[in-house]
Design an enzyme around this catalytic site. Sequence first.
Site, PDB file in Angstrom:
ATOM      1  N   GLU A  56      -6.913  18.480  32.456  1.00  0.00           N
ATOM      2  CA  GLU A  56      -6.933  17.924  31.058  1.00  0.00           C
ATOM      3  C   GLU A  56      -8.164  17.006  30.553  1.00  0.00           C
ATOM      4  O   GLU A  56      -8.808  17.159  29.589  1.00  0.00           O
ATOM      5  CB  GLU A  56      -5.611  17.388  30.756  1.00  0.00           C
ATOM      6  CG  GLU A  56      -4.406  18.166  30.773  1.00  0.00           C
ATOM      7  CD  GLU A  56      -3.444  18.198  32.101  1.00  0.00           C
ATOM      8  OE1 GLU A  56      -2.465  18.207  32.236  1.00  0.00           O
ATOM      9  OE2 GLU A  56      -4.342  18.035  33.251  1.00  0.00           O
ATOM     10  N   CYS A  88      -2.565  12.217  32.787  1.00  0.00           N
ATOM     11  CA  CYS A  88      -3.157  13.108  32.003  1.00  0.00           C
ATOM     12  C   CYS A  88      -2.541  12.870  30.622  1.00  0.00           C
ATOM     13  O   CYS A  88      -3.287  13.262  29.548  1.00  0.00           O
ATOM     14  CB  CYS A  88      -3.300  14.428  32.514  1.00  0.00           C
ATOM     15  SG  CYS A  88      -4.145  14.878  34.151  1.00  0.00           S
ATOM     16  N   ARG A 188      -6.535  37.301  49.843  1.00  0.00           N
ATOM     17  CA  ARG A 188      -6.734  36.174  50.833  1.00  0.00           C
ATOM     18  C   ARG A 188      -7.260  34.999  50.179  1.00  0.00           C
ATOM     19  O   ARG A 188      -7.158  33.710  50.698  1.00  0.00           O
ATOM     20  CB  ARG A 188      -7.773  36.659  51.778  1.00  0.00           C
ATOM     21  CG  ARG A 188      -7.133  37.642  52.836  1.00  0.00           C
ATOM     22  CD  ARG A 188      -7.872  38.109  53.970  1.00  0.00           C
ATOM     23  NE  ARG A 188      -7.220  39.018  54.671  1.00  0.00           N
ATOM     24  CZ  ARG A 188      -7.978  39.628  55.844  1.00  0.00           C
ATOM     25  NH1 ARG A 188      -9.259  39.481  56.023  1.00  0.00           N
ATOM     26  NH2 ARG A 188      -7.396  40.571  56.691  1.00  0.00           N
ATOM     27  N   THR A 200      -0.541  41.464  67.068  1.00  0.00           N
ATOM     28  CA  THR A 200      -1.738  41.831  66.329  1.00  0.00           C
ATOM     29  C   THR A 200      -3.064  41.212  66.429  1.00  0.00           C
ATOM     30  O   THR A 200      -4.085  41.834  66.741  1.00  0.00           O
ATOM     31  CB  THR A 200      -1.192  41.404  64.771  1.00  0.00           C
ATOM     32  OG1 THR A 200      -0.155  42.302  64.528  1.00  0.00           O
ATOM     33  CG2 THR A 200      -2.453  41.792  63.909  1.00  0.00           C
ATOM     34  N   ASP A 204      -5.667  43.892  67.610  1.00  0.00           N
ATOM     35  CA  ASP A 204      -6.628  44.153  66.535  1.00  0.00           C
ATOM     36  C   ASP A 204      -7.845  43.321  66.513  1.00  0.00           C
ATOM     37  O   ASP A 204      -8.752  43.610  65.974  1.00  0.00           O
ATOM     38  CB  ASP A 204      -5.847  43.982  65.148  1.00  0.00           C
ATOM     39  CG  ASP A 204      -4.980  45.036  64.640  1.00  0.00           C
ATOM     40  OD1 ASP A 204      -4.578  45.721  65.793  1.00  0.00           O
ATOM     41  OD2 ASP A 204      -4.561  44.957  63.790  1.00  0.00           O
ATOM     42  N   LEU A 208      -9.469  37.860  59.932  1.00  0.00           N
ATOM     43  CA  LEU A 208      -8.881  37.533  58.914  1.00  0.00           C
ATOM     44  C   LEU A 208      -9.273  36.283  57.816  1.00  0.00           C
ATOM     45  O   LEU A 208      -8.804  35.336  57.310  1.00  0.00           O
ATOM     46  CB  LEU A 208      -7.530  36.459  59.570  1.00  0.00           C
ATOM     47  CG  LEU A 208      -6.775  37.269  60.494  1.00  0.00           C
ATOM     48  CD1 LEU A 208      -5.576  36.315  61.260  1.00  0.00           C
ATOM     49  CD2 LEU A 208      -6.080  38.575  59.702  1.00  0.00           C
ATOM     50  N   ARG A 211     -14.159  38.402  53.192  1.00  0.00           N
ATOM     51  CA  ARG A 211     -15.666  39.067  53.570  1.00  0.00           C
ATOM     52  C   ARG A 211     -16.333  39.347  52.134  1.00  0.00           C
ATOM     53  O   ARG A 211     -17.300  39.998  52.145  1.00  0.00           O
ATOM     54  CB  ARG A 211     -15.339  40.248  54.277  1.00  0.00           C
ATOM     55  CG  ARG A 211     -15.204  39.624  55.826  1.00  0.00           C
ATOM     56  CD  ARG A 211     -14.986  40.549  56.878  1.00  0.00           C
ATOM     57  NE  ARG A 211     -14.020  41.751  56.780  1.00  0.00           N
ATOM     58  CZ  ARG A 211     -12.637  41.539  57.177  1.00  0.00           C
ATOM     59  NH1 ARG A 211     -12.368  40.314  57.780  1.00  0.00           N
ATOM     60  NH2 ARG A 211     -11.917  42.397  56.802  1.00  0.00           N
TER      61      ARG A 211
END
Length: 455
Positions: A56, A88, A188, A200, A204, A208, A211
């Site tokens: 505001e 505000c 993300r 994971t 993997d 995370l 990119r």
Amino acid sequence: MSVTPDDEGFMAAAIRLSRQHLGRTATNPSVGCLIVKDGVIVGQAVTALGGRPHAEPQALAEAGQLARGATAYVTLEPCSHHGKTPPCAEALIAYGVARVVISVTDPDPRVSGRGITMLRDAGIEVDAGVLEAEGRRSLAGYLTRQTKNRPYVTLKLAVSADGMIGRQGEGQVAITGPEARAEVQALRAETDAILVGIGTAISDDPLLTVRTPGLEAQSPIRIVLDPSLALPLTSKLVATAREVPVILVASENVSHLAADAEGIPPSVLPDIFPTRGEIDKEHDQNSQADSSSPATEDVGQAAIPQPISPLVGGEARAGEAGPTDPADRLELRTPGRAEGGTTPTDAADLDSRRAVLVAAGVEIVYCNPYHPEVLLPALATRGISSLLVEGGAKTARLFLEAGLVDRIELYQAPVVIGEGGIESPLDATDIPSGFTHMGTQMFGVDRLDEYERGL
């Protein structure tokens, strides 16, 4: 004055504006504000990075003298308390606006309705509840943390045509195409934290991070459910922990071992990791941290540690190893995976591993990895308002069975995984009750269906 189509149009624009800083305003909501005079926008702003200044006063400053007699469109009720900045509502009064249109009333009991009362007492016309459903969606993280003392949880799944989310023993498997993956990067970027299970993280070896060029600084805090501190020391997460924060959520049993090794009591959820807004502050020296709403820094109660128990009916599946899974005990050297993954066997081993992780910049907290009803309020006390659960099957099932998923983003791709596939914990035919289908979008050949619970 009754609400007009023009009011809805300007409020829709304010809501779109508010989304620009989602996940980047620390503990504060990302609020949009437009100042409109004679049908023309003369000032507009969104809550600044880090949470200050608020929307505001920025929009009013841009409008200047044109704010007198104008209408202000605000996505969240203007604050009415004296904190690090003046209310505000007082700024709107001082600039002489004639009318304020609000989408969502602030649920904080120290604000709720008081900003509206302050404005009306000053002779300003106020209309609230304009495009409220849309406004609540844009403020979902803030509203959930205020009313439920936990982050807003989004579960993202990418499912193949034969109902699989990956293939056993192969680490990351591309299921969706580049268009869908780009959309996930955008998700993300507007989320405070992202969470995966240790299976994971081992299989993997993910980064995370965000990119998308230009949005790398908006990478979320990365959280791994790692009851035994089995995260490989050579993993990408460990290697980049000083660039983007990494939090390992370990079992209290592990903390007791560490205490035995050091002769000191373990700490539960130490206040040592930064909020998303503090990360943004490091990237933008001009931003300053603040609380836009009076209770934002006090949301949530500290979680009381409870004994860890195995997930009922939650046997580990490939890509999501459980605390007693062989993947937690064996050193993995499969191509494409990080080396390590060995569970510490005694206090000395654990203390050594913990020291290496901490030296690399990894934060370790002790808070029941398999009890999200305990973990989520603890995360909320650290300023995390939105959480993206992104892997794998066991972790997805954990949050679903606990009833702690607020939104499901289900990507369905034409890819066929075939033999050795990891079955998805859900598909479009078995969405849990209580979710509403919000719509379908296509990203290349991949279909995204979104489902939400009511806030």
